[in-house]
Design a protein around this motif. Sequence first.
Motif, PDB file in Angstrom:
ATOM      1  N   ARG A 105       0.826  -1.219   0.000  1.00  0.00           N
ATOM      2  CA  ARG A 105       0.000   0.000   0.000  1.00  0.00           C
ATOM      3  C   ARG A 105       0.856   1.264   0.000  1.00  0.00           C
ATOM      4  O   ARG A 105       0.472   2.273  -0.604  1.00  0.00           O
ATOM      5  N   GLN A 106       2.004   1.205   0.667  1.00  0.00           N
ATOM      6  CA  GLN A 106       2.887   2.369   0.625  1.00  0.00           C
ATOM      7  C   GLN A 106       3.394   2.625  -0.784  1.00  0.00           C
ATOM      8  O   GLN A 106       3.462   3.774  -1.236  1.00  0.00           O
ATOM      9  N   ARG A 107       3.740   1.568  -1.513  1.00  0.00           N
ATOM     10  CA  ARG A 107       4.168   1.747  -2.899  1.00  0.00           C
ATOM     11  C   ARG A 107       3.030   2.282  -3.762  1.00  0.00           C
ATOM     12  O   ARG A 107       3.250   3.135  -4.630  1.00  0.00           O
ATOM     13  N   ALA A 108       1.821   1.791  -3.517  1.00  0.00           N
ATOM     14  CA  ALA A 108       0.678   2.291  -4.287  1.00  0.00           C
ATOM     15  C   ALA A 108       0.419   3.767  -4.001  1.00  0.00           C
ATOM     16  O   ALA A 108       0.083   4.548  -4.905  1.00  0.00           O
ATOM     17  N   ARG A 109       0.582   4.180  -2.755  1.00  0.00           N
ATOM     18  CA  ARG A 109       0.374   5.596  -2.411  1.00  0.00           C
ATOM     19  C   ARG A 109       1.438   6.479  -3.063  1.00  0.00           C
ATOM     20  O   ARG A 109       1.140   7.576  -3.534  1.00  0.00           O
ATOM     21  N   ARG A 110       2.695   5.999  -3.068  1.00  0.00           N
ATOM     22  CA  ARG A 110       3.735   6.781  -3.739  1.00  0.00           C
ATOM     23  C   ARG A 110       3.450   6.900  -5.238  1.00  0.00           C
ATOM     24  O   ARG A 110       3.639   7.967  -5.831  1.00  0.00           O
ATOM     25  N   HIS A 132       2.864  10.314  -7.515  1.00  0.00           N
ATOM     26  CA  HIS A 132       3.591  10.601  -8.755  1.00  0.00           C
ATOM     27  C   HIS A 132       2.631  10.839  -9.918  1.00  0.00           C
ATOM     28  O   HIS A 132       2.831  11.748 -10.736  1.00  0.00           O
ATOM     29  N   LEU A 133       1.570  10.055  -9.998  1.00  0.00           N
ATOM     30  CA  LEU A 133       0.594  10.252 -11.069  1.00  0.00           C
ATOM     31  C   LEU A 133      -0.118  11.586 -10.932  1.00  0.00           C
ATOM     32  O   LEU A 133      -0.398  12.259 -11.928  1.00  0.00           O
ATOM     33  N   ALA A 134      -0.443  11.981  -9.683  1.00  0.00           N
ATOM     34  CA  ALA A 134      -1.076  13.288  -9.482  1.00  0.00           C
ATOM     35  C   ALA A 134      -0.143  14.414  -9.906  1.00  0.00           C
ATOM     36  O   ALA A 134      -0.574  15.399 -10.525  1.00  0.00           O
ATOM     37  N   ARG A 135       1.145  14.278  -9.602  1.00  0.00           N
ATOM     38  CA  ARG A 135       2.099  15.297 -10.027  1.00  0.00           C
ATOM     39  C   ARG A 135       2.204  15.338 -11.552  1.00  0.00           C
ATOM     40  O   ARG A 135       2.324  16.404 -12.159  1.00  0.00           O
ATOM     41  N   LEU A 136       2.134  14.163 -12.182  1.00  0.00           N
ATOM     42  CA  LEU A 136       2.198  14.121 -13.635  1.00  0.00           C
ATOM     43  C   LEU A 136       0.976  14.779 -14.264  1.00  0.00           C
ATOM     44  O   LEU A 136       1.081  15.478 -15.273  1.00  0.00           O
TER      45      LEU A 136
END
Length: 560
Positions: free
Chosen positions: A431-436, A440-444
């Motif tokens: 879940r931590q990897r999914a949140r990161r 990143h997708l939101a920043r993109l």
Amino acid sequence: MFDFAPTDFELDDSPPQWTAERFAEALHPVDSRGAVSLLVSAGEAMCMRTYKPRDLGGIVAPVCDHGGDVYIAMNRYYGLRGGGRRLAGLNALWLDFDIYNVPALAALPRHEAAKRIGETISRASLPPPSFILDSGRGFYCIWLLAGIVPAAIERWSAVERALTDWAQPLGADPKCIDAARVLRLPGSWHQRADRQVCVIAGMGDRYDFDTLADCIWRATGRPVRADLEGRKLRKGRTKAAIAPGSKPARLRGLSRAGFFRQVIHDLETLRLHWGGWIPQGLRIQWLHLWTTAMTWICNMPDLAEHVVSKAADVAPGLSEAEVRRTMGTTLNRGNAARMGQRGRDGQDLRYNYSGARLAELLHVDRQLAEALGLSQVIPRSLREDRARTRRIERRRAKDIMLRHDWLVRNSLSRDRPWEAEGISRATWYRRQRARRLSRHLARLRVLLAGVSLPSAIGETGPVLEYGGVAQPSTPACSAQKPTQSPKPKTRRQPPDRSDGEAIGSTFSRNCAQLPSRRNDVCFPSALTGGTYGRDISAAMIKCGTATQHCRFACAFCGTR
């Protein structure tokens, strides 16, 4: 690494029936090279014969039936056992426990003594022995090896010595470490103890030598092969970093002369502690170590007279002839080194001991060394603790955070946040990897929010390098390719190539206007998802070599 619980060594009331034939075949398989030596008592003498492994099974049973002492070689040789050139294969590691030399074990029943040995081996994270034998007066622990060649005899000897040194508090025989060693055969009779030798535990498993050696090195507190390779690599990097012609920095530590000067001081401190006289049983050892230290720190041709005078002061019971006889070899080695003679490989001929070995010879334990404030004649454990304390003090002087302090602030293993959420550790990390990835997708999406398709021939898309402001196109691109009409969506439709080519030419022109600065651009697979992702990916691929100088920042890894 092996990890076994103490219950793995619980002795079964009904162990497998390991007869002499089965044990011999498990120890020396029938397809093995070389020959096996058997020693059989014949009255007052011992008779030795060698047999091929395929013939061994039919020999051992009648030999054991005669009721005498029978020994079998642990390793195979080409011919008679002994001699490094005739060694055919290294077959096992072993420990010979003489429990009658350890009062704490000798007072226990034999079953409890064997269990105590097994639990000690398990606590050290060593694998269970292939066989545990009741030898009549003691016990054997044997670890069978798989596929080790005779060329590894030096490594094998080092591992066997380390294993025996570790097990000496349990009565391990320090002399039972040679490759030509023979042990009693199960089914034979120990005439002196009037008991039959038998297998009391073990399944005859074989272990990989490298893996087993690493377990033994860890159990004895020594570095494994991976640690040594890392040290060599770091040492090579340090040597490569030294500029040609410059002198390397001086290594920390004492010279041998400085070391033995402190040894002399410790020897005198021990003598005063004993009342000014060396007690009986330690006089020869003390004089030998004092003479050895003097050969390192002084260059006197009449050192023998000083040794005789010193012996008269500290050990008046020793005659001059006895002192000269016992110290003769030490003095001769010192004189040869003073004359410039060297041994094999250029090594120094003088005796050289470590501080732990000096403490062992003089029976100096940790408590006595700390009470007297000895500096070099100390056990290994005390030396390691002192070195660890000095390292901590140096790190604190440099204002470097210690690992203990870092773990107090950053230890996820201690805080266990997954337990608070009621999930497993692996699920929490997923879940931590999914949140990161979501961040990143939101920043993109924010970066690509202002990107739109070119609306006219004379206008490009927004340039991220200059704040997203549209730039006029160059006159070179004055024609626009017609857009193809989409086909009926029967299958998954590939991305529109015309838009990709248009954006590719746009990115090529924009990258050509940027300063020529070498910065690699990464293309994560997540960029290919979605409409904008496919267009941007196609544009970067279309851009070609010009993209290598593009300063577009990747939203995933931060490279520019």
